[in-house]
Structures are given as structure tokens and as C-alpha cells.
Design a protein around this motif. Structure first.
Motif, PDB file in Angstrom:
ATOM      1  N   VAL A  94       0.930  -1.075   0.069  1.00 48.79           N
ATOM      2  CA  VAL A  94      -0.063   0.051  -0.144  1.00 48.79           C
ATOM      3  C   VAL A  94       0.796   1.322  -0.012  1.00 48.79           C
ATOM      4  CG1 VAL A  94      -1.876   1.378   1.288  1.00 48.79           C
ATOM      5  CG2 VAL A  94      -1.797  -1.108   1.159  1.00 48.79           C
ATOM      6  N   PHE A  95       0.890   2.010  -1.035  1.00 44.34           N
ATOM      7  CA  PHE A  95       1.353   3.504  -1.151  1.00 44.34           C
ATOM      8  C   PHE A  95       0.232   4.426  -0.595  1.00 44.34           C
ATOM      9  CE2 PHE A  95       3.813   1.103  -4.024  1.00 44.34           C
ATOM     10  CZ  PHE A  95       5.003   1.458  -3.815  1.00 44.34           C
ATOM     11  N   SER A  96       1.093   5.056   0.407  1.00 42.10           N
ATOM     12  CA  SER A  96      -0.304   6.032   1.220  1.00 42.10           C
ATOM     13  C   SER A  96       0.592   7.230   1.354  1.00 42.10           C
ATOM     14  CB  SER A  96      -0.857   5.315   2.651  1.00 42.10           C
ATOM     15  OG  SER A  96       0.121   5.130   3.250  1.00 42.10           O
ATOM     16  N   GLY A  97      -0.305   8.338   1.718  1.00 42.40           N
ATOM     17  CA  GLY A  97      -0.005   9.571   2.187  1.00 42.40           C
ATOM     18  C   GLY A  97      -0.578   9.850   3.506  1.00 42.40           C
ATOM     19  N   SER A  98      -0.229   9.266   4.332  1.00 44.79           N
ATOM     20  CA  SER A  98      -1.145   9.081   5.708  1.00 44.79           C
ATOM     21  C   SER A  98      -1.559  10.359   6.332  1.00 44.79           C
ATOM     22  CB  SER A  98      -0.346   8.148   6.906  1.00 44.79           C
ATOM     23  OG  SER A  98       0.698   8.965   7.346  1.00 44.79           O
ATOM     24  N   ASP A  99      -0.848  11.507   5.822  1.00 44.19           N
ATOM     25  CA  ASP A  99      -1.419  12.767   6.655  1.00 44.19           C
ATOM     26  C   ASP A  99      -1.851  13.712   5.803  1.00 44.19           C
ATOM     27  OD1 ASP A  99       1.149  13.410   5.798  1.00 44.19           O
ATOM     28  OD2 ASP A  99       1.929  13.952   7.734  1.00 44.19           O
ATOM     29  N   TRP A 100      -2.050  13.537   4.494  1.00 45.43           N
ATOM     30  CA  TRP A 100      -2.174  14.573   3.436  1.00 45.43           C
ATOM     31  C   TRP A 100      -3.222  14.075   2.394  1.00 45.43           C
ATOM     32  CZ3 TRP A 100      -1.074  13.427  -1.563  1.00 45.43           C
ATOM     33  CH2 TRP A 100      -0.276  12.626  -1.833  1.00 45.43           C
ATOM     34  N   CYS A 101      -3.331  12.561   2.420  1.00 45.37           N
ATOM     35  CA  CYS A 101      -4.256  11.983   1.237  1.00 45.37           C
ATOM     36  C   CYS A 101      -5.536  11.658   1.706  1.00 45.37           C
ATOM     37  CB  CYS A 101      -3.282  11.105   0.524  1.00 45.37           C
ATOM     38  SG  CYS A 101      -4.269   9.754  -0.637  1.00 45.37           S
ATOM     39  N   ALA A 102      -6.673  12.293   1.163  1.00 43.48           N
ATOM     40  CA  ALA A 102      -7.958  12.068   1.975  1.00 43.48           C
ATOM     41  C   ALA A 102      -8.418  10.592   1.506  1.00 43.48           C
ATOM     42  CB  ALA A 102      -8.876  13.079   1.629  1.00 43.48           C
ATOM     43  N   PRO A 103      -8.274  10.336   0.182  1.00 40.87           N
ATOM     44  CA  PRO A 103      -8.632   8.901  -0.074  1.00 40.87           C
ATOM     45  C   PRO A 103      -7.828   7.740   0.707  1.00 40.87           C
ATOM     46  CG  PRO A 103      -8.399  10.081  -2.070  1.00 40.87           C
ATOM     47  CD  PRO A 103      -7.953  10.832  -0.990  1.00 40.87           C
ATOM     48  N   CYS A 104      -6.454   7.898   0.868  1.00 39.66           N
ATOM     49  CA  CYS A 104      -5.676   7.346   1.687  1.00 39.66           C
ATOM     50  C   CYS A 104      -6.009   6.967   3.268  1.00 39.66           C
ATOM     51  CB  CYS A 104      -4.153   7.753   1.763  1.00 39.66           C
ATOM     52  SG  CYS A 104      -3.436   8.176   0.137  1.00 39.66           S
ATOM     53  N   ILE A 105      -6.543   8.193   3.638  1.00 42.84           N
ATOM     54  CA  ILE A 105      -7.113   8.296   5.112  1.00 42.84           C
ATOM     55  C   ILE A 105      -8.501   7.461   5.163  1.00 42.84           C
ATOM     56  CG2 ILE A 105      -7.828   9.793   7.000  1.00 42.84           C
ATOM     57  CD1 ILE A 105      -5.806  11.902   5.738  1.00 42.84           C
ATOM     58  N   LYS A 106      -9.292   7.596   4.158  1.00 36.41           N
ATOM     59  CA  LYS A 106     -10.438   6.899   4.246  1.00 36.41           C
ATOM     60  C   LYS A 106     -10.407   5.466   4.015  1.00 36.41           C
ATOM     61  CE  LYS A 106     -13.465  10.494   2.316  1.00 36.41           C
ATOM     62  NZ  LYS A 106     -14.289  10.717   1.018  1.00 36.41           N
ATOM     63  N   LEU A 107      -9.518   4.903   3.159  1.00 38.51           N
ATOM     64  CA  LEU A 107      -9.043   3.464   2.920  1.00 38.51           C
ATOM     65  C   LEU A 107      -8.314   2.747   4.060  1.00 38.51           C
ATOM     66  CD1 LEU A 107      -8.968   1.399   0.997  1.00 38.51           C
ATOM     67  CD2 LEU A 107      -6.607   2.101   0.214  1.00 38.51           C
ATOM     68  N   ASP A 108      -7.728   3.853   4.702  1.00 37.97           N
ATOM     69  CA  ASP A 108      -7.080   3.308   6.167  1.00 37.97           C
ATOM     70  C   ASP A 108      -8.231   3.064   7.315  1.00 37.97           C
ATOM     71  OD1 ASP A 108      -4.802   2.764   8.023  1.00 37.97           O
ATOM     72  OD2 ASP A 108      -5.633   4.396   8.979  1.00 37.97           O
ATOM     73  N   LYS A 109      -9.230   3.953   7.108  1.00 37.32           N
ATOM     74  CA  LYS A 109     -10.063   4.029   8.431  1.00 37.32           C
ATOM     75  C   LYS A 109     -11.207   2.979   7.750  1.00 37.32           C
ATOM     76  CE  LYS A 109     -13.490   6.974  10.382  1.00 37.32           C
ATOM     77  NZ  LYS A 109     -14.706   7.575  10.393  1.00 37.32           N
ATOM     78  N   ASN A 110     -11.658   2.781   6.758  1.00 37.76           N
ATOM     79  CA  ASN A 110     -12.734   2.207   6.269  1.00 37.76           C
ATOM     80  C   ASN A 110     -12.500   0.545   6.156  1.00 37.76           C
ATOM     81  OD1 ASN A 110     -14.174   4.427   6.345  1.00 37.76           O
ATOM     82  ND2 ASN A 110     -14.268   4.512   4.055  1.00 37.76           N
ATOM     83  N   ILE A 111     -10.970   0.441   5.785  1.00 36.80           N
ATOM     84  CA  ILE A 111     -10.596  -1.019   5.190  1.00 36.80           C
ATOM     85  C   ILE A 111      -9.818  -1.528   5.970  1.00 36.80           C
ATOM     86  CG2 ILE A 111     -10.053  -2.528   3.491  1.00 36.80           C
ATOM     87  CD1 ILE A 111     -12.550  -1.379   2.603  1.00 36.80           C
ATOM     88  N   TRP A 112      -8.410  -0.825   6.087  1.00 36.17           N
ATOM     89  CA  TRP A 112      -7.330  -1.409   6.757  1.00 36.17           C
ATOM     90  C   TRP A 112      -7.755  -1.798   8.318  1.00 36.17           C
ATOM     91  CZ3 TRP A 112      -6.259  -3.034   2.664  1.00 36.17           C
ATOM     92  CH2 TRP A 112      -5.670  -2.309   1.453  1.00 36.17           C
ATOM     93  N   GLN A 113      -8.273  -0.429   8.902  1.00 38.84           N
ATOM     94  CA  GLN A 113      -8.381  -0.739  10.320  1.00 38.84           C
ATOM     95  C   GLN A 113      -9.638  -1.488  10.788  1.00 38.84           C
ATOM     96  OE1 GLN A 113      -8.567   3.006  12.478  1.00 38.84           O
ATOM     97  NE2 GLN A 113      -6.936   3.912  11.161  1.00 38.84           N
ATOM     98  N   SER A 114     -10.473  -2.190   9.867  1.00 34.39           N
ATOM     99  CA  SER A 114     -11.822  -2.873  10.254  1.00 34.39           C
ATOM    100  C   SER A 114     -11.377  -4.157  10.634  1.00 34.39           C
ATOM    101  CB  SER A 114     -12.522  -2.840   8.961  1.00 34.39           C
ATOM    102  OG  SER A 114     -12.237  -3.737   8.016  1.00 34.39           O
ATOM    103  N   ALA A 115     -11.981  -4.572  11.640  1.00 37.65           N
ATOM    104  CA  ALA A 115     -11.861  -6.038  12.299  1.00 37.65           C
ATOM    105  C   ALA A 115     -11.937  -6.985  11.476  1.00 37.65           C
ATOM    106  CB  ALA A 115     -12.599  -6.190  13.465  1.00 37.65           C
ATOM    107  N   GLU A 116     -12.968  -6.792  10.220  1.00 38.75           N
ATOM    108  CA  GLU A 116     -13.197  -7.758   9.168  1.00 38.75           C
ATOM    109  C   GLU A 116     -12.037  -7.961   8.413  1.00 38.75           C
ATOM    110  OE1 GLU A 116     -16.530  -8.699   5.731  1.00 38.75           O
ATOM    111  OE2 GLU A 116     -16.689  -6.827   6.976  1.00 38.75           O
ATOM    112  N   PHE A 117     -11.262  -6.671   7.667  1.00 44.39           N
ATOM    113  CA  PHE A 117     -10.350  -6.921   7.174  1.00 44.39           C
ATOM    114  C   PHE A 117      -9.158  -7.542   7.653  1.00 44.39           C
ATOM    115  CE2 PHE A 117      -6.046  -5.745   5.000  1.00 44.39           C
ATOM    116  CZ  PHE A 117      -6.694  -5.973   3.874  1.00 44.39           C
ATOM    117  N   GLN A 118      -8.761  -7.207   8.870  1.00 44.25           N
ATOM    118  CA  GLN A 118      -7.782  -7.573   9.549  1.00 44.25           C
ATOM    119  C   GLN A 118      -7.795  -9.002   9.798  1.00 44.25           C
ATOM    120  OE1 GLN A 118      -7.247  -4.971  13.203  1.00 44.25           O
ATOM    121  NE2 GLN A 118      -7.056  -3.319  11.909  1.00 44.25           N
ATOM    122  N   ASN A 119      -9.110  -9.513  10.286  1.00 41.97           N
ATOM    123  CA  ASN A 119      -9.089 -10.874  10.601  1.00 41.97           C
ATOM    124  C   ASN A 119      -8.750 -11.534   9.414  1.00 41.97           C
ATOM    125  OD1 ASN A 119      -9.809 -10.522  13.371  1.00 41.97           O
ATOM    126  ND2 ASN A 119     -11.842 -10.662  12.896  1.00 41.97           N
TER     127      ASN A 119
END
Length: 151
Positions: free
Chosen positions: A49-74
Motif C-alpha cells: 500500500v502506497f499512502s500519504g497518511s497525513d495529506w491524502c484524503a482517499p488514503c485516510i478513508k481507505l485506512d479508516k474504512n478498510i485497513w482498520q476494520s476488524a473484518e479486514f484484519q481478521n
């Protein structure tokens, strides 16, 4: 009279929740060599994953909605080795120089156009199986999308 036991119960609960969140937290690698070795050892592919964690709005959404979800992590913990190449811009979030160099080398090979976010599924040898970015879809659909690259 009841305050000490209740206080202790509350403390134990807080500590338990904290520990369980650490245990279920997604394990991100930040070095290709380590990620590739783990992927080979575990017979997995790598999700880079290439991300701009503190400036890229879609990156931040992807992190919050997908990567941080328990379903994805599991799902991911048993199926993929996760590798992040982050490119923060804010001074407070700057990475150590060696990490910046590792991320730049990954970008030179896999993200020459500088797309953010860019999500690649790679085999353990570094061959690209598929790529995507932010999609406004459910976690289940995103997992299915990444799985579809694996054939």
C-alpha cells in the motif's frame, strides 16, 4: 466501600480492551525484504500500500474504512503479508531517513507515477498480480477485489 473493587474492575476492563486491540491490530511490514521472506514462509502474497497518511484524503478513508476494520484484519492476517510505503508530508510525521529510502525504492519500482493510494497485490517474488486504489465499497467487496487478483 465499593469504590476500590469497582475501580479495579474498571482498570482491568480498560487494560483488557487495550491488550485485545493490540493483538488484533493489523501487522504492517515496512521493508520489502522482510515482507517477501514472511510471504514465502507463510505461502502468502504481499499487499503493498502506497499512502500519504497525513495529506491524502482517499488514503485516510481507505485506512479508516478498510485497513482498520476488524473484518479486514481478521482475513488479512491469515492470507496476506501487509506492506506499507507511507509518504507523510507534515514535519511532525516524517519518517526516519532509512525508511524514506526504502519507501522511495519501492515507489521507483512500483509507483513511478506517484498514485495515492495505490494498492498492489504482489507474489513473494515481487511480481504484480493486480492493482487498485481507493474504492467506496464494503470491506467484504474490497477483500474480494484483492482476492480476484490472485487468480
Amino acid at each position: 466501600m465499593f469504590s476500590k473493587p469497582r475501580q479495579m474492575q474498571k482498570s482491568i476492563l480498560i487494560i483488557s480492551l487495550f491488550v485485545s486491540s493490540l493483538i488484533s491490530a493489523q501487522k504492517w511490514e515496512n521493508d520489502w525484504s522482510t515482507a517477501a521472506a514472511l510471504a514465502k514462509e507463510n505461502h502468502q502474497n504481499v499487499v503493498l500500500v502506497f499512502s500519504g497518511s497525513d495529506w491524502c484524503a482517499p488514503c485516510i478513508k481507505l485506512d479508516k474504512n478498510i485497513w482498520q476494520s476488524a473484518e479486514f484484519q481478521n482475513y488479512a492476517k491469515d492470507h496476506w503479508t501487509m506492506l506499507r510505503a507511507d509518504f507523510p508530508r507534515k514535519k511532525a510525521n516524517q519518517l526516519p531517513e532509512d525508511q524514506k529510502n526504502k519507501n522511495a525504492q519501492l515507489a521507483e519500482k512500483y509507483n513511478k507515477n506517484g498514485y495515492f493510494p495505490l494498492v498492489l497485490v504482489l507474489d513473494p517474488n515481487g511480481n504484480i498480480l493486480g492493482q487498485t486504489g481507493f474504492k467506496n465499497i464494503s470491506v467484504k467487496e474490497y477483500i474480494a477485489l484483492l482476492k480476484s487478483f490472485e487468480g
